[in-house]
Design a protein around this motif. Structure first.
Motif, PDB file in Angstrom:
ATOM      1  N   THR A  11     -50.762  26.106   8.358  1.00 36.91           N
ATOM      2  CA  THR A  11     -51.465  25.157   7.487  1.00 36.91           C
ATOM      3  C   THR A  11     -52.394  25.856   6.499  1.00 36.91           C
ATOM      4  OG1 THR A  11     -53.165  24.783   9.165  1.00 36.91           O
ATOM      5  CG2 THR A  11     -51.295  23.254   9.134  1.00 36.91           C
ATOM      6  N   SER A  12     -52.832  27.070   6.838  1.00 38.94           N
ATOM      7  CA  SER A  12     -53.642  27.855   5.881  1.00 38.94           C
ATOM      8  C   SER A  12     -53.675  29.315   6.309  1.00 38.94           C
ATOM      9  CB  SER A  12     -55.061  27.297   5.761  1.00 38.94           C
ATOM     10  OG  SER A  12     -55.750  27.377   6.988  1.00 38.94           O
ATOM     11  N   LYS A  13     -53.838  30.185   5.310  1.00 44.56           N
ATOM     12  CA  LYS A  13     -53.948  31.623   5.561  1.00 44.56           C
ATOM     13  C   LYS A  13     -55.302  32.089   5.061  1.00 44.56           C
ATOM     14  CE  LYS A  13     -49.073  32.853   5.374  1.00 44.56           C
ATOM     15  NZ  LYS A  13     -48.655  33.962   6.191  1.00 44.56           N
ATOM     16  N   VAL A  19     -54.187  29.671  10.230  1.00 45.94           N
ATOM     17  CA  VAL A  19     -54.331  28.445  11.006  1.00 45.94           C
ATOM     18  C   VAL A  19     -52.944  27.810  11.111  1.00 45.94           C
ATOM     19  CG1 VAL A  19     -55.390  26.148  11.108  1.00 45.94           C
ATOM     20  CG2 VAL A  19     -56.721  28.112  10.292  1.00 45.94           C
ATOM     21  N   ARG A  20     -52.596  27.424  12.338  1.00 46.09           N
ATOM     22  CA  ARG A  20     -51.284  26.832  12.611  1.00 46.09           C
ATOM     23  C   ARG A  20     -51.454  25.482  13.291  1.00 46.09           C
ATOM     24  NH1 ARG A  20     -48.995  32.048  15.893  1.00 46.09           N
ATOM     25  NH2 ARG A  20     -48.952  33.527  14.145  1.00 46.09           N
ATOM     26  N   ALA A 113     -56.419  28.501  15.283  1.00 45.08           N
ATOM     27  CA  ALA A 113     -56.626  29.691  14.460  1.00 45.08           C
ATOM     28  C   ALA A 113     -56.046  30.865  15.246  1.00 45.08           C
ATOM     29  CB  ALA A 113     -58.102  29.908  14.177  1.00 45.08           C
ATOM     30  N   VAL A 114     -55.338  31.764  14.537  1.00 44.34           N
ATOM     31  CA  VAL A 114     -54.604  32.844  15.196  1.00 44.34           C
ATOM     32  C   VAL A 114     -54.907  34.180  14.522  1.00 44.34           C
ATOM     33  CG1 VAL A 114     -52.303  33.699  15.796  1.00 44.34           C
ATOM     34  CG2 VAL A 114     -52.750  31.237  15.808  1.00 44.34           C
ATOM     35  N   LEU A 167     -54.718  36.450  19.378  1.00 39.36           N
ATOM     36  CA  LEU A 167     -55.818  35.659  19.912  1.00 39.36           C
ATOM     37  C   LEU A 167     -55.673  34.276  19.294  1.00 39.36           C
ATOM     38  CD1 LEU A 167     -58.896  38.024  19.740  1.00 39.36           C
ATOM     39  CD2 LEU A 167     -57.729  37.210  21.778  1.00 39.36           C
ATOM     40  N   MET A 168     -55.876  33.245  20.104  1.00 38.64           N
ATOM     41  CA  MET A 168     -55.726  31.869  19.639  1.00 38.64           C
ATOM     42  C   MET A 168     -56.948  31.072  20.070  1.00 38.64           C
ATOM     43  SD  MET A 168     -51.821  31.477  21.101  1.00 38.64           S
ATOM     44  CE  MET A 168     -51.487  29.887  20.410  1.00 38.64           C
TER      45      MET A 168
END
Length: 173
Positions: A11-13, A19-20, A113-114, A167-168
């Motif tokens: 959804t965003s970088k 962010v997924r 967030a990843v 990391l999530m």
């Protein structure tokens, strides 16, 4: 052959992370009261036993990636370890574990967030990257909810330079 991984949409970088939004999934999970290393090792073996036929149907279930564990943090005495079940399965067709310490349930991660990193996901490295990641999230005004998780994508025999980890953490929207 590549292992199946959970479905998501980016959804965003951001600089250093993305962010997924994850689709609903079914997980096999266990909780282990030990230190990080002992918990991830014991938890992996428990769930591996389940997918290799240690269930009421003696059914073999395909391995997927990643293995997801709670990230080490101060005061954490038990760690949840989870495998994502292959998408071909539903809650109704998955067998029950032969032991009480592995449960099968639906999981909705939602927006996550990843932060990706290589090498071994040891306790000290996971904590170090968690601090760095938390700073990046704060700099981008992204609020988290819940604890951080460590996702490990490789078999134990894969050497350090080829390992993939993430990391999530759930985020508030």
């Amino acid at each position: 052959m590549a292992l199946e991984t959970p479905q998501y949409e980016v959804t965003s970088k951001h600089d250093g992370f993305e962010v997924r939004c994850y689709s609903e999934m079914i997980i096999a999970t266990t909780s282990v009261r030990s230190d990080y290393r002992g918990s991830t090792s014991s938890g992996f073996r428990r769930i591996a036993n389940y997918i290799f036929g240690g269930n009421d149907k003696e059914m073999k279930i395909a391995m997927t990636a990643p293995v997801i564990a709670d990230c080490p943090s101060e005061g954490l005495e038990a760690y949840n370890i989870s495998f994502v079940m292959p998408r071909e399965h539903s809650l109704t067709d998955l067998p029950k574990s032969n032991t009480e310490n592995v449960s099968i349930q639906k999981e909705t991660l939602g927006e996550i967030a990843v932060y990706a990193f290589g090498g071994w996901a040891t306790e000290s490295r996971s904590k170090s990257y968690q601090k760095k990641f938390a700073t990046l999230l704060q700099q981008n005004n992204i609020e988290t909810c819940g604890g951080f998780m460590v996702a490990q994508f490789n078999a134990p025999y894969v050497i350090s330079m080829f390992r993939k980890n993430e990391l999530m953490v759930r985020i508030k929207r």
